[in-house]
Design a protein around this motif. Structure first.
Motif, mmCIF file in Angstrom:
data_model
loop_
_atom_site.group_PDB
_atom_site.id
_atom_site.type_symbol
_atom_site.label_atom_id
_atom_site.label_comp_id
_atom_site.label_asym_id
_atom_site.label_seq_id
_atom_site.Cartn_x
_atom_site.Cartn_y
_atom_site.Cartn_z
ATOM 1 N N THR A 148 0.808 -1.231 0.000
ATOM 2 C CA THR A 148 0.000 0.000 0.000
ATOM 3 C C THR A 148 0.834 1.271 0.000
ATOM 4 N N GLY A 149 2.125 1.171 0.335
ATOM 5 C CA GLY A 149 2.924 2.381 0.482
ATOM 6 C C GLY A 149 2.662 3.029 1.835
ATOM 7 N N CYS A 150 3.460 3.995 2.204
ATOM 8 C CA CYS A 150 3.303 4.637 3.509
ATOM 9 C C CYS A 150 3.791 6.074 3.439
ATOM 10 N N THR A 151 3.467 6.810 4.495
ATOM 11 C CA THR A 151 3.855 8.213 4.636
ATOM 12 C C THR A 151 4.758 8.358 5.842
ATOM 13 N N LEU A 152 5.892 8.994 5.669
ATOM 14 C CA LEU A 152 6.814 9.273 6.769
ATOM 15 C C LEU A 152 6.541 10.676 7.288
ATOM 16 N N MET A 153 6.294 10.781 8.593
ATOM 17 C CA MET A 153 5.987 12.077 9.202
ATOM 18 C C MET A 153 7.047 12.418 10.241
ATOM 19 N N ALA A 154 7.475 13.677 10.238
ATOM 20 C CA ALA A 154 8.472 14.168 11.193
ATOM 21 C C ALA A 154 7.880 15.334 11.960
ATOM 22 N N ASN A 209 9.166 1.818 -0.208
ATOM 23 C CA ASN A 209 7.878 1.756 0.479
ATOM 24 C C ASN A 209 7.292 3.135 0.753
ATOM 25 N N ILE A 210 8.136 4.157 0.817
ATOM 26 C CA ILE A 210 7.684 5.506 1.155
ATOM 27 C C ILE A 210 7.315 6.248 -0.114
ATOM 28 N N VAL A 211 6.142 6.838 -0.112
ATOM 29 C CA VAL A 211 5.688 7.645 -1.243
ATOM 30 C C VAL A 211 5.479 9.099 -0.862
ATOM 31 N N HIS A 212 5.522 9.388 0.449
ATOM 32 C CA HIS A 212 5.147 10.731 0.880
ATOM 33 C C HIS A 212 5.866 11.046 2.182
ATOM 34 N N VAL A 213 6.336 12.271 2.320
ATOM 35 C CA VAL A 213 6.981 12.756 3.543
ATOM 36 C C VAL A 213 6.309 14.054 3.953
#
Length: 329
Positions: A148-154, A209-213
Protein backbone atom coordinates in the motif's frame (compact mmCIF):
# COMPACT_ATOMS: atom_id res chain seq x y z
CA UNK A 1 -20.26 -49.89 16.47
CA UNK A 2 -18.01 -48.93 19.38
CA UNK A 3 -15.74 -47.00 17.04
CA UNK A 4 -18.70 -45.12 15.54
CA UNK A 5 -20.07 -44.37 19.02
CA UNK A 6 -16.67 -42.99 20.03
CA UNK A 7 -16.60 -40.75 16.97
CA UNK A 8 -20.13 -39.51 17.68
CA UNK A 9 -19.11 -38.54 21.21
CA UNK A 10 -16.02 -36.74 19.89
CA UNK A 11 -18.06 -34.70 17.41
CA UNK A 12 -21.06 -34.18 19.69
CA UNK A 13 -23.37 -35.79 17.11
CA UNK A 14 -23.23 -38.15 14.18
CA UNK A 15 -19.78 -38.83 12.85
CA UNK A 16 -19.16 -37.80 9.24
CA UNK A 17 -19.28 -40.61 6.73
CA UNK A 18 -16.02 -39.60 5.03
CA UNK A 19 -14.01 -36.84 6.66
CA UNK A 20 -11.89 -36.20 3.55
CA UNK A 21 -14.98 -35.37 1.47
CA UNK A 22 -16.31 -32.80 3.96
CA UNK A 23 -16.49 -29.33 2.37
CA UNK A 24 -16.05 -27.66 5.74
CA UNK A 25 -12.40 -26.63 6.21
CA UNK A 26 -12.82 -26.77 9.98
CA UNK A 27 -13.65 -30.44 9.95
CA UNK A 28 -10.61 -31.19 7.85
CA UNK A 29 -8.35 -30.26 10.76
CA UNK A 30 -10.58 -31.40 13.64
CA UNK A 31 -8.94 -34.06 15.85
CA UNK A 32 -10.98 -37.19 16.50
CA UNK A 33 -9.49 -38.26 19.82
CA UNK A 34 -10.64 -37.34 23.30
CA UNK A 35 -7.16 -36.11 24.15
CA UNK A 36 -7.28 -33.54 21.35
CA UNK A 37 -10.84 -32.43 21.99
CA UNK A 38 -9.54 -29.21 23.54
CA UNK A 39 -7.58 -28.44 20.36
CA UNK A 40 -10.72 -29.02 18.32
CA UNK A 41 -12.65 -26.54 20.41
CA UNK A 42 -9.88 -23.96 19.98
CA UNK A 43 -9.95 -24.40 16.19
CA UNK A 44 -13.72 -24.09 16.03
CA UNK A 45 -13.62 -21.05 18.32
CA UNK A 46 -11.23 -19.27 15.98
CA UNK A 47 -13.55 -19.97 13.05
CA UNK A 48 -16.86 -18.95 14.61
CA UNK A 49 -15.71 -16.59 17.37
CA UNK A 50 -16.33 -13.53 15.21
CA UNK A 51 -20.02 -14.41 14.88
CA UNK A 52 -20.72 -13.87 18.58
CA UNK A 53 -20.53 -10.62 20.50
CA UNK A 54 -18.76 -10.30 23.81
CA UNK A 55 -21.03 -10.28 26.80
CA UNK A 56 -19.93 -6.77 27.70
CA UNK A 57 -20.83 -5.21 24.36
CA UNK A 58 -24.10 -3.24 24.03
CA UNK A 59 -27.24 -5.33 23.44
CA UNK A 60 -25.35 -8.57 24.13
CA UNK A 61 -26.81 -11.38 26.21
CA UNK A 62 -25.50 -11.27 29.80
CA UNK A 63 -24.55 -14.33 31.80
CA UNK A 64 -26.97 -15.82 34.31
CA UNK A 65 -24.55 -15.11 37.16
CA UNK A 66 -24.32 -11.41 36.28
CA UNK A 67 -28.12 -11.15 36.06
CA UNK A 68 -28.62 -12.69 39.51
CA UNK A 69 -26.00 -10.43 41.10
CA UNK A 70 -27.61 -7.83 43.32
CA UNK A 71 -27.10 -4.11 42.91
CA UNK A 72 -25.15 -4.04 46.16
CA UNK A 73 -22.63 -6.60 44.89
CA UNK A 74 -22.19 -4.74 41.59
CA UNK A 75 -21.78 -1.45 43.44
CA UNK A 76 -19.22 -3.00 45.80
CA UNK A 77 -17.18 -4.30 42.86
CA UNK A 78 -17.20 -0.90 41.18
CA UNK A 79 -16.35 0.78 44.49
CA UNK A 80 -13.31 -1.48 44.84
CA UNK A 81 -12.08 -0.40 41.39
CA UNK A 82 -12.74 3.25 42.28
CA UNK A 83 -10.66 2.97 45.47
CA UNK A 84 -7.74 1.50 43.53
CA UNK A 85 -7.94 4.21 40.86
CA UNK A 86 -8.04 7.02 43.44
CA UNK A 87 -5.31 5.50 45.64
CA UNK A 88 -2.97 4.99 42.66
CA UNK A 89 -3.65 8.52 41.33
CA UNK A 90 -4.79 7.12 37.99
CA UNK A 91 -6.57 9.70 35.79
CA UNK A 92 -10.27 8.98 35.39
CA UNK A 93 -10.01 9.10 31.60
CA UNK A 94 -7.97 5.87 31.83
CA UNK A 95 -11.35 4.11 32.13
CA UNK A 96 -12.06 5.11 28.54
CA UNK A 97 -9.11 3.00 27.36
CA UNK A 98 -9.91 0.26 24.87
CA UNK A 99 -8.07 -2.22 27.09
CA UNK A 100 -9.99 -1.50 30.31
CA UNK A 101 -13.05 -3.69 29.75
CA UNK A 102 -11.06 -6.58 28.17
CA UNK A 103 -8.88 -6.61 31.28
CA UNK A 104 -11.97 -6.96 33.47
CA UNK A 105 -13.31 -9.69 31.19
CA UNK A 106 -10.08 -11.65 31.60
CA UNK A 107 -10.34 -11.45 35.40
CA UNK A 108 -14.01 -12.46 35.29
CA UNK A 109 -13.25 -15.53 33.19
CA UNK A 110 -10.79 -16.84 35.80
CA UNK A 111 -13.20 -16.05 38.63
CA UNK A 112 -12.54 -15.78 42.38
CA UNK A 113 -8.99 -16.38 43.53
CA UNK A 114 -7.30 -14.49 40.71
CA UNK A 115 -4.25 -12.61 41.91
CA UNK A 116 -3.00 -9.62 39.98
CA UNK A 117 0.56 -9.30 38.69
CA UNK A 118 3.27 -8.43 41.16
CA UNK A 119 5.57 -5.45 40.85
CA UNK A 120 8.44 -7.58 39.57
CA UNK A 121 6.22 -9.40 37.07
CA UNK A 122 4.95 -6.11 35.72
CA UNK A 123 8.32 -4.44 35.25
CA UNK A 124 10.15 -7.52 33.91
CA UNK A 125 8.16 -10.32 32.32
CA UNK A 126 4.88 -8.61 31.44
CA UNK A 127 6.61 -5.50 30.12
CA UNK A 128 8.81 -7.66 27.92
CA UNK A 129 5.75 -9.55 26.65
CA UNK A 130 4.01 -6.27 25.84
CA UNK A 131 7.07 -5.04 23.99
CA UNK A 132 7.19 -8.26 22.00
CA UNK A 133 3.48 -8.00 21.21
CA UNK A 134 3.80 -4.45 19.90
CA UNK A 135 6.87 -5.40 17.90
CA UNK A 136 4.76 -8.04 16.18
CA UNK A 137 2.11 -5.37 15.54
CA UNK A 138 4.69 -3.07 13.96
CA UNK A 139 5.96 -5.96 11.85
CA UNK A 140 2.39 -6.52 10.69
CA UNK A 141 2.24 -2.88 9.61
CA UNK A 142 5.61 -3.19 7.89
CA UNK A 143 4.33 -6.10 5.81
CA UNK A 144 1.63 -3.82 4.38
CA UNK A 145 4.04 -1.00 3.51
CA UNK A 146 5.20 -2.80 0.38
CA UNK A 147 1.70 -3.28 -0.99
CA UNK A 148 0.00 0.00 0.00
CA UNK A 149 2.92 2.38 0.48
CA UNK A 150 3.30 4.64 3.51
CA UNK A 151 3.85 8.21 4.64
CA UNK A 152 6.81 9.27 6.77
CA UNK A 153 5.99 12.08 9.20
CA UNK A 154 8.47 14.17 11.19
CA UNK A 155 7.36 16.28 14.15
CA UNK A 156 9.92 18.62 15.69
CA UNK A 157 9.27 20.04 19.15
CA UNK A 158 11.02 21.29 22.29
CA UNK A 159 10.45 19.65 25.67
CA UNK A 160 10.50 21.25 29.14
CA UNK A 161 14.26 20.83 29.35
CA UNK A 162 14.67 22.88 26.18
CA UNK A 163 15.85 19.87 24.18
CA UNK A 164 15.03 19.80 20.50
CA UNK A 165 13.43 16.47 19.64
CA UNK A 166 12.22 15.09 16.32
CA UNK A 167 9.63 12.30 16.33
CA UNK A 168 9.44 10.03 13.30
CA UNK A 169 6.19 8.19 12.58
CA UNK A 170 5.01 6.03 9.68
CA UNK A 171 1.40 6.04 8.57
CA UNK A 172 -0.24 3.53 6.25
CA UNK A 173 -3.70 2.13 5.63
CA UNK A 174 -3.22 -0.57 8.29
CA UNK A 175 -2.31 1.92 11.02
CA UNK A 176 0.26 4.35 12.39
CA UNK A 177 3.47 3.28 14.09
CA UNK A 178 6.11 5.21 16.00
CA UNK A 179 9.63 4.71 14.67
CA UNK A 180 12.05 6.68 16.84
CA UNK A 181 12.85 9.97 18.56
CA UNK A 182 16.04 11.82 17.71
CA UNK A 183 17.61 14.32 20.10
CA UNK A 184 18.79 17.06 17.74
CA UNK A 185 19.86 19.51 20.45
CA UNK A 186 23.52 19.25 19.53
CA UNK A 187 22.88 19.26 15.79
CA UNK A 188 22.85 22.41 13.73
CA UNK A 189 19.64 21.90 11.79
CA UNK A 190 20.99 22.62 8.35
CA UNK A 191 19.57 21.02 5.22
CA UNK A 192 22.39 18.45 5.06
CA UNK A 193 22.04 17.51 8.75
CA UNK A 194 18.29 17.01 8.42
CA UNK A 195 18.81 15.06 5.21
CA UNK A 196 21.14 12.64 7.01
CA UNK A 197 18.58 12.13 9.79
CA UNK A 198 15.79 11.47 7.30
CA UNK A 199 17.99 9.16 5.23
CA UNK A 200 18.58 6.86 8.21
CA UNK A 201 14.86 6.49 8.83
CA UNK A 202 14.09 6.11 5.12
CA UNK A 203 16.59 3.29 4.79
CA UNK A 204 15.03 1.51 7.77
CA UNK A 205 11.49 1.85 6.43
CA UNK A 206 12.54 1.11 2.86
CA UNK A 207 12.95 3.75 0.14
CA UNK A 208 10.61 1.86 -2.19
CA UNK A 209 7.88 1.76 0.48
CA UNK A 210 7.68 5.51 1.16
CA UNK A 211 5.69 7.65 -1.24
CA UNK A 212 5.15 10.73 0.88
CA UNK A 213 6.98 12.76 3.54
CA UNK A 214 5.28 15.34 5.77
CA UNK A 215 7.30 17.91 7.77
CA UNK A 216 7.18 21.52 8.85
CA UNK A 217 7.32 24.27 6.28
CA UNK A 218 10.55 25.77 7.61
CA UNK A 219 13.19 26.68 5.04
CA UNK A 220 15.71 24.08 6.27
CA UNK A 221 13.10 21.30 6.02
CA UNK A 222 12.15 22.39 2.51
CA UNK A 223 15.81 22.30 1.43
CA UNK A 224 16.30 18.91 3.09
CA UNK A 225 13.30 17.44 1.29
CA UNK A 226 14.70 18.65 -2.04
CA UNK A 227 17.84 16.62 -1.31
CA UNK A 228 15.69 13.62 -0.39
CA UNK A 229 13.74 13.85 -3.65
CA UNK A 230 16.99 14.02 -5.60
CA UNK A 231 18.27 10.81 -3.99
CA UNK A 232 14.86 9.07 -3.85
CA UNK A 233 12.82 10.26 -6.87
CA UNK A 234 9.75 8.25 -5.80
CA UNK A 235 9.40 10.18 -2.52
CA UNK A 236 7.42 13.43 -2.55
CA UNK A 237 7.10 16.07 0.15
CA UNK A 238 4.26 18.23 1.47
CA UNK A 239 4.09 20.60 4.46
CA UNK A 240 2.08 19.81 7.59
CA UNK A 241 -1.47 21.18 7.34
CA UNK A 242 -1.59 22.08 11.03
CA UNK A 243 1.67 24.02 10.69
CA UNK A 244 0.28 25.91 7.69
CA UNK A 245 -2.90 26.79 9.56
CA UNK A 246 -0.80 27.98 12.47
CA UNK A 247 1.15 30.29 10.16
CA UNK A 248 -2.09 31.61 8.65
CA UNK A 249 -3.46 32.43 12.10
CA UNK A 250 -0.15 34.06 12.97
CA UNK A 251 -0.48 36.39 9.98
CA UNK A 252 -4.10 37.19 10.84
CA UNK A 253 -3.19 37.87 14.48
CA UNK A 254 -0.58 40.43 13.32
CA UNK A 255 -3.23 42.63 11.64
CA UNK A 256 -3.39 45.93 13.64
CA UNK A 257 -7.09 45.86 14.57
CA UNK A 258 -6.81 42.17 15.55
CA UNK A 259 -3.86 43.02 17.77
CA UNK A 260 -5.94 45.75 19.44
CA UNK A 261 -8.88 43.41 20.03
CA UNK A 262 -6.62 40.68 21.41
CA UNK A 263 -4.97 43.19 23.75
CA UNK A 264 -8.34 44.28 25.14
CA UNK A 265 -9.46 40.67 25.53
CA UNK A 266 -6.28 39.95 27.47
CA UNK A 267 -7.02 42.85 29.84
CA UNK A 268 -10.54 41.55 30.44
CA UNK A 269 -9.24 38.06 31.18
CA UNK A 270 -6.56 39.36 33.56
CA UNK A 271 -9.08 41.60 35.35
CA UNK A 272 -11.55 38.76 35.91
CA UNK A 273 -9.00 36.24 37.16
CA UNK A 274 -7.18 38.77 39.39
CA UNK A 275 -10.34 39.54 41.39
CA UNK A 276 -11.52 36.32 42.99
CA UNK A 277 -14.62 37.98 44.48
CA UNK A 278 -15.90 38.89 41.04
CA UNK A 279 -14.86 35.55 39.63
CA UNK A 280 -16.83 33.74 42.33
CA UNK A 281 -19.95 35.70 41.30
CA UNK A 282 -19.47 34.71 37.68
CA UNK A 283 -18.95 31.05 38.60
CA UNK A 284 -22.41 30.97 40.13
CA UNK A 285 -23.91 31.67 36.71
CA UNK A 286 -25.32 28.52 35.10
CA UNK A 287 -23.83 29.31 31.71
CA UNK A 288 -20.38 30.24 33.05
CA UNK A 289 -17.35 28.26 31.92
CA UNK A 290 -13.64 28.96 32.18
CA UNK A 291 -12.21 31.63 29.90
CA UNK A 292 -9.30 30.34 27.85
CA UNK A 293 -6.31 32.52 28.57
CA UNK A 294 -4.13 33.68 25.66
CA UNK A 295 -0.96 31.66 25.19
CA UNK A 296 2.31 32.46 23.43
CA UNK A 297 2.82 29.02 21.91
CA UNK A 298 -0.34 28.65 19.83
CA UNK A 299 -1.72 31.46 17.73
CA UNK A 300 -5.11 29.77 17.67
CA UNK A 301 -5.41 30.41 21.43
CA UNK A 302 -5.98 34.11 20.71
CA UNK A 303 -9.03 33.39 18.59
CA UNK A 304 -10.31 30.74 20.99
CA UNK A 305 -10.13 33.30 23.80
CA UNK A 306 -11.96 35.90 21.71
CA UNK A 307 -14.69 33.37 21.00
CA UNK A 308 -14.90 32.45 24.69
CA UNK A 309 -15.24 36.09 25.78
CA UNK A 310 -17.92 36.62 23.14
CA UNK A 311 -19.84 33.65 24.52
CA UNK A 312 -19.59 35.16 28.02
CA UNK A 313 -20.79 38.58 26.83
CA UNK A 314 -24.13 38.42 28.67
CA UNK A 315 -22.51 37.25 31.91
CA UNK A 316 -19.97 40.09 31.76
CA UNK A 317 -22.67 42.68 31.07
CA UNK A 318 -24.79 41.33 33.94
CA UNK A 319 -21.80 41.70 36.28
CA UNK A 320 -21.18 45.32 35.25
CA UNK A 321 -24.73 46.43 36.12
CA UNK A 322 -25.22 44.25 39.20
CA UNK A 323 -25.07 45.86 42.69
CA UNK A 324 -22.52 43.25 43.66
CA UNK A 325 -20.07 45.03 41.34
CA UNK A 326 -21.25 48.65 41.46
CA UNK A 327 -21.30 48.76 45.28
CA UNK A 328 -17.95 47.04 45.63
CA UNK A 329 -14.94 49.11 46.62
Amino acid sequence: MEKRKFEEESYGGEAPAQEAESPNPVQAVVPTTTRDKGKRRAVVATQIGSYFKERTTPRSQPTLKSVLASKEIVHKAKLGLAKWIVDAHIPFNAIQSLYFQPALDGVAVIGPGFKGPSYDEMRVHLLADLKREYQLLVEKYRSSWKSTGCTLMADGWTNQRQRTLINFLVYCYAGMSFVKTVDASDVIKTANALFNLFALVIEWVGPSNIVHVVTDNAANYVSAEKLIHEKYPNIFWSPCAAYIINLILKDIASIPHIVDIASRASKVTVFVYNHMILLSWLRKRKSWTKIVRPGVTRFATVFITLKSIYDHKEDMQSLMVDKYFTSHK
